[in-house]
Design a protein around this motif. Structure first.
Motif, mmCIF file in Angstrom:
data_model
loop_
_atom_site.group_PDB
_atom_site.id
_atom_site.type_symbol
_atom_site.label_atom_id
_atom_site.label_comp_id
_atom_site.label_asym_id
_atom_site.label_seq_id
_atom_site.Cartn_x
_atom_site.Cartn_y
_atom_site.Cartn_z
ATOM 1 N N PRO B 276 0.799 -1.232 0.000
ATOM 2 C CA PRO B 276 0.000 0.000 0.000
ATOM 3 C C PRO B 276 0.825 1.273 0.000
ATOM 4 C CG PRO B 276 -0.129 -1.113 2.133
ATOM 5 C CD PRO B 276 0.595 -2.032 1.211
ATOM 6 N N ASP B 277 2.104 1.181 0.354
ATOM 7 C CA ASP B 277 2.915 2.403 0.370
ATOM 8 C C ASP B 277 3.446 2.763 -1.012
ATOM 9 O OD1 ASP B 277 4.479 0.057 0.509
ATOM 10 O OD2 ASP B 277 6.219 1.206 1.180
ATOM 11 N N LEU B 278 3.437 1.824 -1.959
ATOM 12 C CA LEU B 278 4.025 2.097 -3.271
ATOM 13 C C LEU B 278 3.021 2.809 -4.175
ATOM 14 C CD1 LEU B 278 5.946 -1.218 -4.090
ATOM 15 C CD2 LEU B 278 6.844 0.893 -3.089
ATOM 16 N N TYR B 279 3.452 3.891 -4.785
ATOM 17 C CA TYR B 279 2.581 4.625 -5.703
ATOM 18 C C TYR B 279 2.217 3.704 -6.882
ATOM 19 C CZ TYR B 279 0.710 8.247 -8.658
ATOM 20 O OH TYR B 279 -0.145 8.995 -9.430
ATOM 21 N N GLY B 280 0.931 3.625 -7.183
ATOM 22 C CA GLY B 280 0.488 2.770 -8.284
ATOM 23 C C GLY B 280 -0.093 1.448 -7.825
ATOM 24 N N SER B 281 0.085 1.114 -6.531
ATOM 25 C CA SER B 281 -0.391 -0.179 -6.039
ATOM 26 C C SER B 281 -1.914 -0.248 -6.077
ATOM 27 C CB SER B 281 0.115 -0.397 -4.610
ATOM 28 O OG SER B 281 -0.310 0.663 -3.779
ATOM 29 N N SER B 282 -2.422 -1.480 -6.136
ATOM 30 C CA SER B 282 -3.868 -1.688 -6.173
ATOM 31 C C SER B 282 -4.187 -3.138 -5.837
ATOM 32 C CB SER B 282 -4.412 -1.355 -7.568
ATOM 33 O OG SER B 282 -5.795 -1.625 -7.616
ATOM 34 N N GLY B 283 -5.365 -3.381 -5.310
ATOM 35 C CA GLY B 283 -5.763 -4.747 -4.960
ATOM 36 C C GLY B 283 -6.301 -5.544 -6.129
ATOM 37 N N PHE B 284 -6.616 -4.882 -7.251
ATOM 38 C CA PHE B 284 -7.205 -5.612 -8.378
ATOM 39 C C PHE B 284 -6.824 -4.939 -9.686
ATOM 40 C CE2 PHE B 284 -10.107 -2.561 -6.563
ATOM 41 C CZ PHE B 284 -10.604 -1.855 -7.633
ATOM 42 N N ASP B 285 -6.761 -5.749 -10.744
ATOM 43 C CA ASP B 285 -6.440 -5.173 -12.051
ATOM 44 C C ASP B 285 -7.727 -4.796 -12.785
ATOM 45 O OD1 ASP B 285 -7.481 -7.462 -13.229
ATOM 46 O OD2 ASP B 285 -5.563 -8.168 -14.047
ATOM 47 N N SER B 286 -7.615 -4.371 -14.027
ATOM 48 C CA SER B 286 -8.787 -3.846 -14.740
ATOM 49 C C SER B 286 -9.743 -4.941 -15.195
ATOM 50 C CB SER B 286 -8.343 -3.008 -15.947
ATOM 51 O OG SER B 286 -7.663 -1.871 -15.497
ATOM 52 N N GLU B 287 -9.347 -6.208 -15.036
ATOM 53 C CA GLU B 287 -10.282 -7.311 -15.299
ATOM 54 C C GLU B 287 -10.865 -7.858 -14.005
ATOM 55 O OE1 GLU B 287 -8.520 -9.189 -19.433
ATOM 56 O OE2 GLU B 287 -7.733 -9.985 -17.544
ATOM 57 N N GLY B 288 -10.490 -7.252 -12.863
ATOM 58 C CA GLY B 288 -11.007 -7.715 -11.580
ATOM 59 C C GLY B 288 -10.233 -8.875 -10.991
ATOM 60 N N VAL B 289 -9.060 -9.138 -11.532
ATOM 61 C CA VAL B 289 -8.227 -10.219 -10.999
ATOM 62 C C VAL B 289 -7.421 -9.674 -9.814
ATOM 63 C CG1 VAL B 289 -6.316 -11.806 -11.520
ATOM 64 C CG2 VAL B 289 -8.071 -11.314 -13.246
ATOM 65 N N PRO B 290 -7.387 -10.407 -8.678
ATOM 66 C CA PRO B 290 -6.587 -9.926 -7.547
ATOM 67 C C PRO B 290 -5.124 -9.782 -7.965
ATOM 68 C CG PRO B 290 -7.954 -11.796 -6.894
ATOM 69 C CD PRO B 290 -8.065 -11.684 -8.384
ATOM 70 N N THR B 291 -4.511 -8.707 -7.545
ATOM 71 C CA THR B 291 -3.105 -8.507 -7.903
ATOM 72 C C THR B 291 -2.204 -9.244 -6.918
ATOM 73 O OG1 THR B 291 -3.072 -6.489 -6.614
ATOM 74 C CG2 THR B 291 -3.480 -6.265 -8.977
ATOM 75 N N VAL B 292 -1.054 -9.623 -7.409
ATOM 76 C CA VAL B 292 -0.065 -10.311 -6.557
ATOM 77 C C VAL B 292 1.325 -9.799 -6.918
ATOM 78 C CG1 VAL B 292 -1.371 -12.456 -6.236
ATOM 79 C CG2 VAL B 292 0.126 -12.194 -8.231
ATOM 80 N N ARG B 293 2.239 -9.996 -5.975
ATOM 81 C CA ARG B 293 3.631 -9.690 -6.276
ATOM 82 C C ARG B 293 4.179 -10.765 -7.207
ATOM 83 N NH1 ARG B 293 8.862 -10.981 -4.398
ATOM 84 N NH2 ARG B 293 10.263 -9.182 -4.322
ATOM 85 N N LYS B 294 4.874 -10.335 -8.257
ATOM 86 C CA LYS B 294 5.556 -11.300 -9.119
ATOM 87 C C LYS B 294 6.834 -10.650 -9.638
ATOM 88 C CE LYS B 294 2.392 -9.890 -10.951
ATOM 89 N NZ LYS B 294 1.704 -8.577 -10.818
#
Lengths: 480, 443
Positions: B276-294
């Motif tokens: 949450p501290d990183l600019y640009g972070s989000s819990g979901f992408d534009s298709e509604g898929v949960p985001t993960v670190r990769k």
């Protein structure tokens, strides 16, 4: 709409603003993108709203809203005035505007062939046909078309500008652009890539008149030849001739940008950078020879950077940035013109309703000469003609620059001979303009999107020039 | 308000016969103070609603963007899209919007009340930034302070209806001292006063390095790249890792297979939307898929391209939660830290250049990764592990594959940075890279 804008201006003035400007700005666009003739999809966009700019005690503030409701416009006017007041306590040097004749006019660019008269089916067929054209232009079976990307876009820009100094300008400008990326590959020789585009104001005639199919066929044929037969650049210094595509870019990067008065005054210092031009050098310093006359002209019919009044309501005209080698006239808005003790030359443009108007280029070019291309190279014993580029960059004062040549030929005893692969040239702006030996009469323009401002505003421009013969230069070569 | 708008647009689009629909709405409040010559040149304010609408019918794809809160205007645009889409042909990239097993959650802790407050009046913080630059030796300073508060909602025809509140702050400053300049940047979702005041301090520190000018001849050099420089170049690497770049045939990473060695073993470049501290972070992408670190690159090995459901289906991969309906993209980049203090990195460099900043990166050939970029601001010359002079405006002219493979060491400390040349904010260390080609004009 005029009533809403006049209300915004009057309301800002009633809140204490010494200057107020309101702009209705609408952009509607449609694009289609394909790869190898296959459609990926279409995009369309509508951007519409009101921009307000106010000045209070020499402090400038900008605010915008997508809403066309009077109450919402009033709210952003109040916030803009409030921000200008808050900012004024930090102002050591207060901003002022030059006294300019304000425009009262309405104009529109009428397309010869409306984009609506061409069906989407035909626009899609153009994607497929261009790809087929590229495919059939490859002669050697060892070469493959690795990627062919085409983006077609059409746009209509509509604006109404009013301000507290009496400007009223309504305009409508349609534009068409097409961009193509071609990558050819060969198992032994690697890959070669070219991005290029066409664009102008008007309707579908921009495509019809562009000879895009011939351009694709010609480009593929040349890329294939470079890939298979291109030779290493010569190692010793050689006479240099640059094609209008490269020359046009140089005019944009090393004359247009550094002659933006806001850049000269340090307003863009954080990111877009500063300028090799100092304010007291304008009108005095000679940086080039008699061939160095560079013009920025927004009034060229059909051009991508076309306009007749800028976004501060000032009537447009051609500007001679360099005249016979002398730093002649920077691009001004009303604020920079006041600092320079002159009048605005109508160079203030905004990308959309969410953007403040700032100093911008329009169509920037080097004045052509009267020779033919053959006359330009006829007495060159050994040289290089770099006709097009891919990679380029320039430092943040716009002095030292580099171009990665793409279509390039050896010149031997006055004639173009072998293709040369990946020659690189690096020089300074001063070297270029002091070493022009001759220019030919083949003035040609190229489309571009010029980036500047905070936030970044990309605006449509043309840049151009003739073929130019220069002195000797030692070539580099692209890294492998 | 925008929660309702997204649902209404979705229902309207479905009623017209669109099969796949996603509506992404952004309600934005944003202020930017632009600073030049140590004073504000303009204070800009934006309040608005951006809608992006993904529409698909019979495998034909159209994306419609509009800035409006007027349902009538949006409906008119969607209706117009219906007549356009029927004339398109099937997209070779089409894949249905994904059904997700696990419903995504909005990111917690990514909205800072202090930033929301500053949007109304950024003048005190602006004054502090300018003052800090002058107190650290700058003659004059330029930059921007950019503050935003965004409510982002996504409504999809797969049944997702989710909103997320975030804030953001981006500051960058360029300090000038005589003919020299220094640059630094900062980007975060949460304001740290210590970190933001480091921006004018570090910019001034670089601007006031009082060493004599040293002419550097073109050739191959060992370099220390600041977080601004490796951050900028890593953006090109991350976009080359987009699945669409691979499909379009324009990526210099496409030649590699997963697990190939592509970089120095200490180098890891990851996308971490979950912080949450990183600019640009989000819990979901534009298709509604949960985001993960990769990680795109992990310990020098290529680990992942970035995918949405379309590029994943086309390449027979799985989505990585990086949609972009058409173009997969990184959200918030990170480079793993090393083990050295910054002064130890200079000692390890022994002889070479420290590059504070760069701009204007352009590629001669994106498939082969041939590029050049211009250094700007401080360019420090190091001999025997010590800064002995400074030069100006050289170029790095090399290839991305060479650059990656020649990364040798990284610093311990990470900086969250962004500016013009870093479109996706990144947390990055200083990086030592060996044997890189440097050029300058001879004329």
């Amino acid at each position: 709409m005029e009533d809403l804008l006049l209300y915004a201006v009057d309301y800002a003035r009633s809140l204490g603003a010494e200057y107020a400007e309101a702009r209705y700005h609408r952009l509607s666009s449609m694009s289609i993108t394909s790869r190898n003739g296959m459609i990926i999809g279409s995009g369309s966009e509508t951007s519409e709203g009101v921009a307000v700019r106010v000045m209070y005690d020499g402090s400038l503030a900008f605010a915008s809203t997508h809403s066309l409701k009077r109450s919402d416009v009033a709210r952003v006017v109040e916030k803009a005035v409030s921000n200008a007041k808050a900012g004024s306590r930090l102002m050591k040097l207060k901003l002022k505007l030059s006294d300019d004749r304000m425009g009262s006019a309405a104009y529109e660019v009428k397309p010869k062939k409306s984009v609506d008269s061409v069906s989407i089916d035909d626009k899609i067929s153009m994607h497929k046909d261009l790809f087929k054209q590229a495919q059939k232009s490859i002669r050697d079976s060892s070469v493959s078309l690795q990627s062919f990307i085409f983006n077609y876009s059409e746009e209509l820009e509509e604006k109404i500008v009013v301000n507290s100094d009496g400007a009223y300008v309504r305009s409508a400008t349609p534009r068409i652009e097409g961009f193509i990326n071609i990558i050819l590959s060969n198992p032994q020789k690697g890959t070669i890539q070219k991005w290029f585009g066409i664009g102008g104001s008007g309707g579908f005639e921009v495509i019809d008149e562009s000879n895009l199919f011939d351009e694709v066929a010609n480009t593929v044929g040349i890329l294939e030849n470079i890939l298979l037969r291109g030779v290493e650049p010569p190692k010793d210094p050689v006479d240099l001739v640059l094609g209008s595509e490269v020359v046009g870019l140089i005019m944009h990067e090393s004359v247009g940008h550094p002659m933006e008065a806001d850049r000269i005054l340090g307003r863009e210092a954080a990111q877009a950078g500063e300028s090799y031009v100092k304010p007291d050098q304008v009108g005095r310093l000679k940086v080039g020879n008699e061939y160095a006359t560079v013009i920025d002209d927004p009034t060229i019919p059909g051009s991508l950077g076309f306009y007749l009044y800028d976004d501060e309501g000032v009537p447009a005209r051609p500007k001679y940035l360099y005249y016979r080698g002398v730093l002649n006239e920077p691009l001004h808005n009303r604020s920079t013109a006041r600092v320079f003790g002159t009048r605005s030359n109508a160079s203030s443009r905004a990308k959309d309703f969410e953007s403040e108007p700032i100093v911008r280029m329009s169509n920037t070019y080097l004045a052509p000469g009267d020779r033919s291309f053959d006359e330009l190279i006829e007495d060159i014993e050994f040289g290089i003609y770099i006709k097009s580029y891919m990679e380029w960059n320039i430092d943040d004062t716009r002095w030292a620059q580099r171009y990665g040549g793409l279509e390039a030929y050896l010149i031997e005893r006055g004639e173009l001979t072998k293709l040369v692969r990946n020659p690189v040239i690096e020089f300074t702006t001063g070297w270029f303009f002091k070493n022009i030996v001759a220019t030919d009469s083949n003035l040609r323009f190229y489309p571009g999107t010029c980036g500047k401002g905070e936030p970044m505003q990309g605006i449509p421009v043309w840049f151009g020039g003739p073929n130019v013969r220069l002195g000797k230069i030692k070539l580099g070569v692209a890294p492998k | 308000m925008i929660e309702d708008l997204g649902g209404r647009v979705l229902n309207y689009a479905r009623s017209l016969g669109f099969e796949d629909v996603a509506v992404e709405t952004l309600e934005i409040k944003r202020t930017m103070v632009k600073i030049a010559n140590s004073q504000p040149s303009v204070i800009q304010l934006w309040e608005g609603i951006d809608l992006s609408i993904y529409l698909a019918k019979n495998k034909r794809i159209l994306v419609y963007n509009i800035k409006s809160d007027s349902a009538d205007k949006v409906f008119a645009g969607v209706k117009n899209a219906l007549s356009s889409i029927s004339r398109l042909e099937e997209s070779f990239l089409y894949a249905p919007l994904p059904e997700v097993d696990e419903k995504p959650k909005p990111l917690d802790g990514a909205s800072d009340p202090v930033i929301r407050e500053l949007i109304s009046d950024p003048s005190d913080l602006t004054y502090k930034l300018i003052n800090e630059a002058h107190e650290n030796g700058a003659d004059r300073v330029a930059g921007t302070l950019d503050l935003e508060s965004v409510k982002r909602c996504l409504t999809t025809s797969t049944g997702l209806d989710i909103c997320e509140d975030t804030t953001g702050i981006i500051a960058y400053m360029r300090a000038f001292s005589g003919d020299n300049s220094g640059h630094w940047g900062y980007a975060s979702r949460i304001l740290s006063e210590d970190e933001i005041l480091e921006v004018p301090r570090k910019a001034s520190e670089y601007a006031t390095v009082s060493k004599g000018n040293t002419r550097i001849e073109p050739g191959r050099y060992d370099l220390i790249l600041s977080p601004l420089v490796i951050g900028s170049l890593s953006n090109y690497i991350a976009y080359a890792a987009s699945g669409l770049s691979k499909i379009m045939g324009v990526s210099f990473l496409a030649r590699y297979r997963i697990d190939d060695d592509v970089a120095g073993e200490g180098f890891s470049l990851c996308d971490d939307p979950s912080r949450p501290d990183l600019y640009g972070s989000s819990g979901f992408d534009s298709e509604g898929v949960p985001t993960v670190r990769k990680c795109i690159i992990d310990s020098g090995r290529l680990k992942s391209f970035l995918h949405n459901s379309k590029t994943a289906a086309f390449l027979k991969e799985k989505t990585t939660g990086n949609a972009g309906w058409i173009m997969p993209h990184p959200f918030a980049l990170t480079i793993g830290k090393g083990e050295l203090e910054e002064n130890e990195l200079i000692e390890e460099l022994k002889r070479g250049l420290i590059i504070n900043n760069n701009w204007y990166t352009r590629l001669q050939n994106s498939v082969e990764g041939v590029f050049s970029t211009v250094t700007r601001d401080a360019l420090l010359v190091v001999e025997n592990g010590e800064i002995v002079g400074q030069s100006k405006r050289m170029r790095i002219a090399d290839t991305f594959p060479n650059l990656l493979k020649n990364i040798e060491l990284l610093s311990k400390r990470l900086y969250k940075v962004s500016w013009w040349e870093i479109s996706t904010a990144i947390e990055a260390p200083y990086v030592l890279v060996r044997n890189i080609n440097i050029t300058r004009p001879s004329l």
